[in-house]
Design a protein around this motif. Structure first.
Motif, PDB file in Angstrom:
ATOM      1  N   GLN A 171      38.028  51.304  43.852  1.00 39.56           N
ATOM      2  CA  GLN A 171      39.182  50.483  43.469  1.00 39.56           C
ATOM      3  C   GLN A 171      40.349  50.678  44.452  1.00 39.56           C
ATOM      4  OE1 GLN A 171      38.516  48.351  41.278  1.00 39.56           O
ATOM      5  NE2 GLN A 171      40.406  47.492  40.508  1.00 39.56           N
ATOM      6  N   ILE A 172      40.040  50.487  45.736  1.00 40.18           N
ATOM      7  CA  ILE A 172      41.072  50.586  46.775  1.00 40.18           C
ATOM      8  C   ILE A 172      41.848  49.270  46.783  1.00 40.18           C
ATOM      9  CG2 ILE A 172      41.525  50.950  49.217  1.00 40.18           C
ATOM     10  CD1 ILE A 172      38.872  52.477  49.369  1.00 40.18           C
ATOM     11  N   TYR A 173      43.119  49.320  46.413  1.00 40.40           N
ATOM     12  CA  TYR A 173      43.824  48.083  46.079  1.00 40.40           C
ATOM     13  C   TYR A 173      44.668  47.495  47.204  1.00 40.40           C
ATOM     14  CZ  TYR A 173      47.449  51.578  44.998  1.00 40.40           C
ATOM     15  OH  TYR A 173      48.339  52.614  45.056  1.00 40.40           O
ATOM     16  N   GLU A 174      44.749  48.162  48.357  1.00 44.10           N
ATOM     17  CA  GLU A 174      45.472  47.586  49.491  1.00 44.10           C
ATOM     18  C   GLU A 174      44.519  47.376  50.653  1.00 44.10           C
ATOM     19  OE1 GLU A 174      49.711  48.431  50.251  1.00 44.10           O
ATOM     20  OE2 GLU A 174      49.287  50.312  49.203  1.00 44.10           O
ATOM     21  N   LEU A 175      44.577  46.200  51.249  1.00 40.19           N
ATOM     22  CA  LEU A 175      43.638  45.850  52.314  1.00 40.19           C
ATOM     23  C   LEU A 175      43.808  46.742  53.536  1.00 40.19           C
ATOM     24  CD1 LEU A 175      41.367  43.816  52.862  1.00 40.19           C
ATOM     25  CD2 LEU A 175      43.052  42.338  53.957  1.00 40.19           C
ATOM     26  N   LYS A 176      45.002  47.235  53.784  1.00 39.41           N
ATOM     27  CA  LYS A 176      45.210  48.101  54.948  1.00 39.41           C
ATOM     28  C   LYS A 176      44.405  49.396  54.811  1.00 39.41           C
ATOM     29  CE  LYS A 176      49.415  50.373  53.174  1.00 39.41           C
ATOM     30  NZ  LYS A 176      50.862  50.622  53.437  1.00 39.41           N
ATOM     31  N   HIS A 177      44.215  49.862  53.580  1.00 38.37           N
ATOM     32  CA  HIS A 177      43.403  51.067  53.377  1.00 38.37           C
ATOM     33  C   HIS A 177      41.924  50.765  53.613  1.00 38.37           C
ATOM     34  CE1 HIS A 177      46.942  53.062  52.070  1.00 38.37           C
ATOM     35  NE2 HIS A 177      46.995  52.526  50.866  1.00 38.37           N
ATOM     36  N   ILE A 178      41.501  49.599  53.157  1.00 41.00           N
ATOM     37  CA  ILE A 178      40.122  49.163  53.430  1.00 41.00           C
ATOM     38  C   ILE A 178      39.897  49.097  54.942  1.00 41.00           C
ATOM     39  CG2 ILE A 178      38.509  47.231  53.237  1.00 41.00           C
ATOM     40  CD1 ILE A 178      38.790  48.553  50.587  1.00 41.00           C
ATOM     41  N   HIS A 207      43.948  42.424  37.057  1.00 45.32           N
ATOM     42  CA  HIS A 207      44.973  41.387  36.937  1.00 45.32           C
ATOM     43  C   HIS A 207      45.019  40.687  38.279  1.00 45.32           C
ATOM     44  CE1 HIS A 207      48.867  39.383  36.290  1.00 45.32           C
ATOM     45  NE2 HIS A 207      48.558  39.491  35.012  1.00 45.32           N
ATOM     46  N   ASP A 208      44.938  39.370  38.264  1.00 48.09           N
ATOM     47  CA  ASP A 208      44.681  38.623  39.493  1.00 48.09           C
ATOM     48  C   ASP A 208      45.960  38.067  40.106  1.00 48.09           C
ATOM     49  OD1 ASP A 208      42.996  37.766  41.460  1.00 48.09           O
ATOM     50  OD2 ASP A 208      42.200  36.061  40.360  1.00 48.09           O
ATOM     51  N   SER A 209      46.984  38.930  40.258  1.00 47.31           N
ATOM     52  CA  SER A 209      48.256  38.472  40.805  1.00 47.31           C
ATOM     53  C   SER A 209      48.456  38.907  42.252  1.00 47.31           C
ATOM     54  CB  SER A 209      49.415  38.971  39.934  1.00 47.31           C
ATOM     55  OG  SER A 209      49.276  40.357  39.678  1.00 47.31           O
ATOM     56  N   ARG A 210      47.506  39.643  42.817  1.00 46.67           N
ATOM     57  CA  ARG A 210      47.503  40.027  44.248  1.00 46.67           C
ATOM     58  C   ARG A 210      48.755  40.821  44.628  1.00 46.67           C
ATOM     59  NH1 ARG A 210      44.267  35.449  45.719  1.00 46.67           N
ATOM     60  NH2 ARG A 210      42.838  35.307  43.934  1.00 46.67           N
ATOM     61  N   LYS A 211      49.161  41.763  43.781  1.00 46.26           N
ATOM     62  CA  LYS A 211      50.390  42.505  44.016  1.00 46.26           C
ATOM     63  C   LYS A 211      50.177  43.795  44.814  1.00 46.26           C
ATOM     64  CE  LYS A 211      53.108  39.717  41.726  1.00 46.26           C
ATOM     65  NZ  LYS A 211      54.155  38.927  42.405  1.00 46.26           N
ATOM     66  N   GLY A 212      48.934  44.191  45.058  1.00 51.19           N
ATOM     67  CA  GLY A 212      48.688  45.448  45.749  1.00 51.19           C
ATOM     68  C   GLY A 212      48.997  46.639  44.871  1.00 51.19           C
ATOM     69  N   THR A 213      48.529  46.574  43.621  1.00 57.80           N
ATOM     70  CA  THR A 213      48.707  47.658  42.654  1.00 57.80           C
ATOM     71  C   THR A 213      47.324  48.059  42.126  1.00 57.80           C
ATOM     72  OG1 THR A 213      48.921  46.108  40.806  1.00 57.80           O
ATOM     73  CG2 THR A 213      50.949  46.739  41.949  1.00 57.80           C
ATOM     74  N   PRO A 214      47.201  49.201  41.445  1.00 63.36           N
ATOM     75  CA  PRO A 214      45.877  49.628  40.965  1.00 63.36           C
ATOM     76  C   PRO A 214      45.148  48.587  40.124  1.00 63.36           C
ATOM     77  CG  PRO A 214      47.408  51.456  40.791  1.00 63.36           C
ATOM     78  CD  PRO A 214      48.225  50.259  41.217  1.00 63.36           C
ATOM     79  N   GLU A 215      45.882  47.774  39.375  1.00 59.04           N
ATOM     80  CA  GLU A 215      45.224  46.763  38.551  1.00 59.04           C
ATOM     81  C   GLU A 215      45.108  45.420  39.280  1.00 59.04           C
ATOM     82  OE1 GLU A 215      49.539  46.874  37.991  1.00 59.04           O
ATOM     83  OE2 GLU A 215      48.042  48.370  37.392  1.00 59.04           O
ATOM     84  N   SER A 216      45.793  45.290  40.413  1.00 60.60           N
ATOM     85  CA  SER A 216      45.868  43.975  41.066  1.00 60.60           C
ATOM     86  C   SER A 216      45.806  44.136  42.588  1.00 60.60           C
ATOM     87  CB  SER A 216      47.171  43.275  40.662  1.00 60.60           C
ATOM     88  OG  SER A 216      47.274  42.021  41.292  1.00 60.60           O
ATOM     89  N   PRO A 217      44.598  44.167  43.181  1.00 63.13           N
ATOM     90  CA  PRO A 217      44.493  44.328  44.636  1.00 63.13           C
ATOM     91  C   PRO A 217      45.142  43.164  45.371  1.00 63.13           C
ATOM     92  CG  PRO A 217      42.374  43.687  43.691  1.00 63.13           C
ATOM     93  CD  PRO A 217      43.270  44.019  42.542  1.00 63.13           C
ATOM     94  N   ASN A 218      45.601  43.437  46.598  1.00 62.17           N
ATOM     95  CA  ASN A 218      46.301  42.387  47.350  1.00 62.17           C
ATOM     96  C   ASN A 218      45.358  41.614  48.270  1.00 62.17           C
ATOM     97  OD1 ASN A 218      45.815  44.228  49.377  1.00 62.17           O
ATOM     98  ND2 ASN A 218      47.950  44.385  50.070  1.00 62.17           N
ATOM     99  N   TYR A 219      44.081  41.591  47.908  1.00 63.95           N
ATOM    100  CA  TYR A 219      43.111  40.849  48.714  1.00 63.95           C
ATOM    101  C   TYR A 219      42.023  40.300  47.798  1.00 63.95           C
ATOM    102  CZ  TYR A 219      40.451  45.222  48.241  1.00 63.95           C
ATOM    103  OH  TYR A 219      39.798  46.322  47.738  1.00 63.95           O
ATOM    104  N   THR A 220      41.238  39.367  48.351  1.00 67.40           N
ATOM    105  CA  THR A 220      40.146  38.734  47.616  1.00 67.40           C
ATOM    106  C   THR A 220      38.818  39.130  48.244  1.00 67.40           C
ATOM    107  OG1 THR A 220      40.095  36.783  49.024  1.00 67.40           O
ATOM    108  CG2 THR A 220      41.659  36.766  47.171  1.00 67.40           C
TER     109      THR A 220
END
Length: 588
Positions: free
Chosen positions: A241-248, A284-297
Motif C-alpha cells: 500500500q505505497i501511496y505516493e508514486l515517487k516512492h514507487i 478512497h479514490d480522491s488521489r490525495k497521496g494518503t494511506p487511504e487514497s494513493p496519488n496514482y492509478t
C-alpha cells in the motif's frame, strides 16, 4: 447559471465514494436511492438480497469484480507496452496471503486463465491449497516463504506437472536446501535500500523483514557457484500500500539498477523482475497521496513500470503482484442497524416559564469560541471531583446545551454569510464541533470478525447506507459493533464532493452537522447516515473488504462466520446467486 443541487443521487454517489475507478462500473445507485450491483443489463438491489434471505449480516461476494480488475490490469499493460515499444512479457501473479479462501482462489484460477495469471505463495499451506489445480494447467508459481525439504518436495510436484516454479532465496539456509533440487529455478529476493512511507514501511530498508542485503548476496554468490546459472528472477519488495508514486519510482529504480549490475557480473539468465506488492488500492479514490487514497492509478503504475525497465536490454518479464487491487472490491460487508443511541448526553434546551431559551449564543465567531472555551473550563474544573446526581445532571445539561446551540448558531452564520465557512473550518476547535457525531448506531457485526483491519491497522473502509441515497443524511453517527470491546467502533469518514450544492444541503437534516462542502476534502468525526423510521430495516455497507479481511478474521466474542451471498455469471453472462451459511445466526 444553474441552481446548486439541494440533494440528489449524484451528490450521494460522490459523498459515499461510489464514483470509483475500480467498482464504479458495477456498484452504483438506482433511481430509488438504493445501492445496486449491475450485472450486464440487470441491476440487483442489495437491500432486496438482505430481505429475501432474511439476513442481518452478510458478505456479498461479487466475483465478476475480480475478473474486471484482472482485465483492467492486463489491458493497461497491453496498451502501454505498445505505446513504449516494450517487448518484455507481462506476468501477473496473485499473492495468496491477500485472500487464500477457496472461493477466491477458484475465481483467480478461472478468470485468470486467459491472462495466464500465476500465484505467489509463502507457506506450505498455500502450496497444498493450490495442489487441486496441479494437473489443470500450468502457471507461474513463485514461492518466497521459508524453504524446507517438505516445501521443495511439494513444489517438485508442480515442476514435474509443467508449472514454472521459482523459489526466492533470502538466506544461506535457503541455498543449502535448494542445492539438493537442481531442477528448481531460483529468484534473488533483495532488500530495497529505499524506505517508502505508509503503514508497512518497516518491511523495507536494511532492517526490513524480507530479502538479502547486498553484502550477504555477494558473499553467497562466491560460495554457491551454481547460483548464477539457476537464478532467473530478482524480487524487490518495497512494502504494501505505497501511496505516493515517487516512492514507487524509487523502488523501481533500485530494482532496475540491481538487474543491470547482476547481469554485468555474470547473471545472464535473469530475465524476470518482480517489484513486489506495493501497488496501492484506492480505498478512497480522491488521489490525495494518503494511506487511504494513493496519488496514482493503475495506468500511472504500469506506465512507470514499463518506462523504468524499457532501457534494460533485453527487456525483462515484468511481474505484477497487486493482490489488493485484484480482490479488494469483490467483497461487501452489509449489516443491519439494530439500535440508535445518543452519542453523548441528550439535548434539553434551557427554557423559562414562557418556553423562551434562557441562555443565548453570541452572533460572532469569536464569541462562540469563548463559549466553547467556557465549556472546556467547566470540564477541567470538575475533573476528579465527585458530583451528586443533581450536580452531574446540571453539568451535562450545560455542556450539551452550549454544544448544540453553538452548532445551530454557526449554521445561521454560514447561511447568512456563506464566505464565513472558510474561517470556520480553518479553526480546529469550531471545526471539531461541526463535524462531531451526535448518534451511535449499533450494527449487527463484529469489526474484529468481519473487518479486522479497521481495528488492527486503522484501515479506512468506505461506508455507505444501502438505501435512502436519494435523501439528505439526518445525522453524523459512530458505528458500534456487537462486541464488548471499546475498540469495536468505527467513526472516520472522508467527505469529498465536487458538485456545487445549496447551503442547506451542506448540513444534516436533524443534527445540523456538516456532511460535505463543495470542492472541500473533509475528514468527519462520524458517518453521515439516516435515522431509521419506526420498524424500518436500515442497513450499512462496508466496501472494498475483499483483501486480507477473510484470513485475518477473529472469533471475538464468538461472533464469526457470517452468511455469504455469492454472485457470479453463467456462460451466457446471466447472474447466478448462491447463499452459503456458515452457522452464524442472529446474535440478538
Amino acid at each position: 447559471m444553474s441552481k446548486p443541487a439541494e440533494w440528489s443521487v449524484e451528490v450521494s454517489k460522490q459523498l459515499y465514494g461510489l464514483e470509483h475507478s475500480n467498482r464504479g462500473e458495477y456498484l452504483t445507485v438506482d433511481e430509488t436511492g438504493s445501492l445496486v450491483l449491475k450485472v450486464g443489463e440487470e441491476s440487483i438491489r442489495i437491500i432486496d438480497l438482505m430481505k429475501k434471505y432474511g439476513l442481518e449480516t452478510a458478505y456479498i461476494r461479487f466475483l465478476p469484480a475480480i475478473k474486471s480488475a484482472m482485465r483492467r490490469v492486463f489491458e493497461t499493460y497491453k496498451t502501454l507496452s505498445q505505446v513504449h515499444g516494450y517487448t518484455g512479457k507481462f506476468q501477473p501473479v496473485f499473492p495468496m496471503k491477500v485472500n487464500p479462501i477457496p472461493i477466491v482462489i477458484d475465481a483467480i484460477w478461472k478468470y485468470g486463465e486467459e491472462f495466464n495469471w500465476g500465484f505467489n505463495t509463502g507457506s506450505i499451506g498455500e502450496i497444498k491449497l493450490l495442489h487441486k489445480y496441479l494437473n489443470k494447467g500450468s502457471r507461474l508459481l513463485i514461492y518466497d516463504g521459508v524453504v524446507s525439504d517438505n516445501v521443495l518436495k511439494l513444489l517438485m510436484d508442480f515442476e514435474k506437472a509443467g508449472w514454472n516454479v521459482i523459489v526466492d532465496v533470502e538466506s544461506e539456509h535457503d541455498l543449502q536446501v535448494l542445492s539438493k533440487y537442481a531442477n528448481i529455478h531460483v529468484g534473488l529476493r533483495v532488500k530495497p535500500f529505499y524506505k517508502p512511507g505508509g503503514k508497512w514501511s518497516h518491511s523495507a530498508g536494511l532492517e526490513g523483514k524480507f530479502g538479502l542485503t547486498i553484502n550477504t548476496l555477494l558473499k553467497l554468490i562466491k560460495e554457491y557457484k551454481w547460483l548464477n546459472e539457476r537464478a532467473i528472477l530478482i524480487h524487490v519488495h518495497g512494502g504494501s500500500q505505497i501511496y505516493e508514486l515517487k516512492h514507487i519510482a524509487a523502488i523501481f529504480e533500485e530494482a532496475k539498477t540491481l538487474l543491470n549490475d547482476l547481469r554485468n557480473i555474470g547473471f545472464e539468465n535473469i530475465s524476470i523482475i518482480d517489484t513486489g506488492g506495493g501497488m496501492a488500492y484506492p480505498y478512497h479514490d480522491s488521489r490525495k497521496g494518503t494511506p487511504e487514497s494513493p496519488n496514482y492509478t493503475i495506468v500511472d503504475y504500469i506506465n512507470l513500470l514499463i518506462k523504468k525497465f524499457k532501457d534494460a536490454q533485453p527487456h525483462p518479464t515484468l511481474v505484477f503482484e497487486g493482490g489488493r487491487y485484484i480482490v479488494a472490491s469483490h467483497r461487501i460487508v452489509v449489516a443491519k442497524v439494530v439500535d440508535v443511541r445518543p452519542y453523548s448526553t441528550e439535548y434539553k434546551p434551557f427554557e423559562n416559564g414562557n418556553g423562551a431559551r434562557m441562555v443565548g449564543i453570541p452572533d460572532s465567531i469569536e464569541g462562540i469560541k469563548k463559549i466553547l472555551q467556557y465549556t472546556r473550563d467547566i470540564q477541567s474544573k470538575i475533573k476528579g471531583k465527585t458530583l451528586t446526581l443533581t450536580e452531574r445532571e446540571r453539568v451535562e445539561d450545560i455542556i450539551t446545551h452550549f454544544r448544540e446551540e453553538i452548532i445551530v448558531k454557526l449554521v445561521e452564520i454560514i447561511r447568512s454569510n456563506p464566505s464565513s465557512i472558510e474561517k470556520i473550518i480553518d479553526d480546529p476547535l469550531i471545526y471539531k464541533v461541526l463535524t462531531s457525531p451526535s448518534k451511535r448506531f449499533i450494527i449487527s457485526l463484529s469489526l474484529f470478525a468481519d473487518i479486522p483491519d479497521a481495528v488492527l491497522v486503522n484501515q479506512y473502509f468506505q461506508v455507505t447506507p444501502i438505501q435512502k441515497l436519494d435523501e439528505r443524511p439526518d445525522v453524523l453517527a459512530v458505528l458500534g459493533d456487537l462486541t464488548c470491546d471499546s475498540m469495536g467502533e468505527l467513526r472516520e469518514f472522508i467527505s469529498d464532493v465536487e458538485i456545487e450544492t445549496s447551503i442547506n444541503s451542506w448540513f444534516n437534516r436533524m443534527d445540523f452537522r456538516i456532511n460535505h462542502l463543495p470542492k472541500k476534502y473533509l475528514k468527519l468525526g462520524g458517518i453521515p447516515l439516516h435515522l431509521p423510521g419506526k420498524d424500518e430495516d436500515y442497513y450499512i455497507a462496508f466496501l472494498d473488504t475483499g483483501a486480507y479481511q477473510d484470513p485475518l478474521a477473529m472469533k471475538h466474542n464468538l461472533i464469526y462466520g457470517a452468511p455469504e451471498i455469492v454472485i457470479d455469471l453463467d456462460d451466457s453472462g446471466k447472474p447466478v446467486i448462491k447463499v452459503v451459511k456458515h452457522g452464524r445466526k442472529s446474535y440478538l
